[in-house]
Enzyme design. Sequence first.
Site, PDB file in Angstrom:
ATOM      1  N   SER A 252       0.836  -1.191   0.000  1.00  8.04           N
ATOM      2  CA  SER A 252       0.000   0.000   0.000  1.00  8.04           C
ATOM      3  C   SER A 252       0.867   1.234   0.000  1.00  8.04           C
ATOM      4  CB  SER A 252      -0.880   0.013   1.245  1.00  8.04           C
ATOM      5  OG  SER A 252      -0.051   0.191   2.376  1.00  8.04           O
ATOM      6  N   LYS A 253       0.304   2.285  -0.567  1.00 17.66           N
ATOM      7  CA  LYS A 253       1.080   3.523  -0.675  1.00 17.66           C
ATOM      8  C   LYS A 253       1.329   4.130   0.694  1.00 17.66           C
ATOM      9  CE  LYS A 253      -2.989   6.318  -1.586  1.00 17.66           C
ATOM     10  NZ  LYS A 253      -3.806   6.990  -2.567  1.00 17.66           N
ATOM     11  N   ARG A 254       0.587   3.658   1.697  1.00 18.06           N
ATOM     12  CA  ARG A 254       0.842   4.159   3.042  1.00 18.06           C
ATOM     13  C   ARG A 254       2.164   3.647   3.601  1.00 18.06           C
ATOM     14  NH1 ARG A 254      -4.692   6.015   4.839  1.00 18.06           N
ATOM     15  NH2 ARG A 254      -5.654   5.574   2.859  1.00 18.06           N
TER      16      ARG A 254
END
Length: 494
Positions: A252-254
């Site tokens: 995830s981009k997080r």
Amino acid sequence: MKVRTRIAPSPTGDPHVGTAYMALFNWVFARQHEGEFILRIEDTDQARSTTASEQAIFTALQWLGLDWDEGPDVEGAKGPYRQSERKELYLQHVQTLLDKNHAFYCFCSKERLDTVRAEQQAAKQTTRYDGHCANLSAEEVQARLAAGEEHVVRMRVPETGDCTFRDRLRGEITIPYSQIDMQVLLKADGMPTYHLAVVVDDHHMDITHILRGEEWLNSVPKHQLLYSYFDWPMPELIHLPLLRNTDQSKLSKRKNPTSVTYYRDQGFLPEALCNYLGLMGWSMPNEQELFSLQEMINAFDVDRISTSGPIFDQDKLKWMNGQYLRGLDADTYAAKVSAWMFNEERLAALIPLVQQRAERLSDLVPLIDYLVGARRPLDPDDFEHKKLERAQVVKVLHHTLAMFDRKREWLRDDLYASCNQLAEQCDMKLRDFLFPLFIAISGREVSLPLFDSLVFLGADLSRGRLRDALEVLNVSGKERKRLDKAVEQLHFSD
Ligand code: GLU
């Protein structure tokens, strides 16, 4: 039978490495069988789809060297290749399902559906449509349609029994129909949902093999039902394992940069990224780690894909990229360097930022170092500020990161407006609010304008630097949870 594979990305946000991964495996499989690889754009979510994002997908795939035989920009016999241009076809198919009583009109309001869902959740049942409109009389349906009542169309699902299907990597999978929702096929805005469109398109585009992410496995029963309602053969299914962060969670981009553009801008070579993605769930029979696309085509064996989630590890990717860089001859290396950053497009973005600030051409270097290379490592003292306590610094970084994570587009003025709004909500002067962001992004209190820097760096890298700053400040899990909660109370404009 000619092998035809496809990817069907949605043009929302940055081109994702997950899309590149799917593209690679579909492309290799098609090329190996002298088949065709199709690019279809799933843009039925009109609110979120953008042409800029579609263009970025094309650019990313071209950069990787994964060409397609048919697509929105490559004419073919099975087009159009954008779902938004195929509306008529979906409507015809919805009508067929309604005529055969495999689908029904549903007039339920959002409030009613929310209540049903809440009740099911409270009773710990599978949340699914309760069939309220499944058996309305034909007269009632006609009257309500004639009165212009808002509606959707849902598919029928058997009440009892099991659905069994085959995934090439996993064998037979059985899911009871009681767990399958009476899926909406046509939305109130007249657009199809993914489930209807994917089946209609894969059939009409003669797709023979579907290689896609395993998150779609649970949708197969719906698709299989639709194939049987239409009396169509179903393509072969190959669900690839999802890429994971190093902590095993879904990539995830997080937690990780996920945009292909990020990897390009950081100076990864497309050959290295493809090679690395090729190792996600697959390996050469002789375990050779470095291989070209052609070598992968020659040795690829779809049945040797492993279903356990491969870790997308930045360090391994960097190592691999280093191997590729060192293997280049000097001329190619020089050409790669100029294509990476010293090209017209990148220079055109940098020059307006530096020209009015320079006395000598060489002043460029210290001005842009944090934009073209890594920013210097930080330590907690860097965030000392006469007006800001540590807690405020952390809050600014955390809340801004949360706001960045929600951005679908990455535009200077919008980022500025959002920071302004956030500063107000945090009851801080904009100037003070921006201080921790300057440090996190550039490593300096004063640098080139912050919002231009953000745009130049792109969403992934900007987010990554804020995440890193939070790490440097040693934000505890507890503190983070409290801040996550606080963010939920805030209002973000987009
Ligand atoms: N739009 C879907 C995605 O990007 C396509 C899934 C599929 O390949 O069927 O994940």
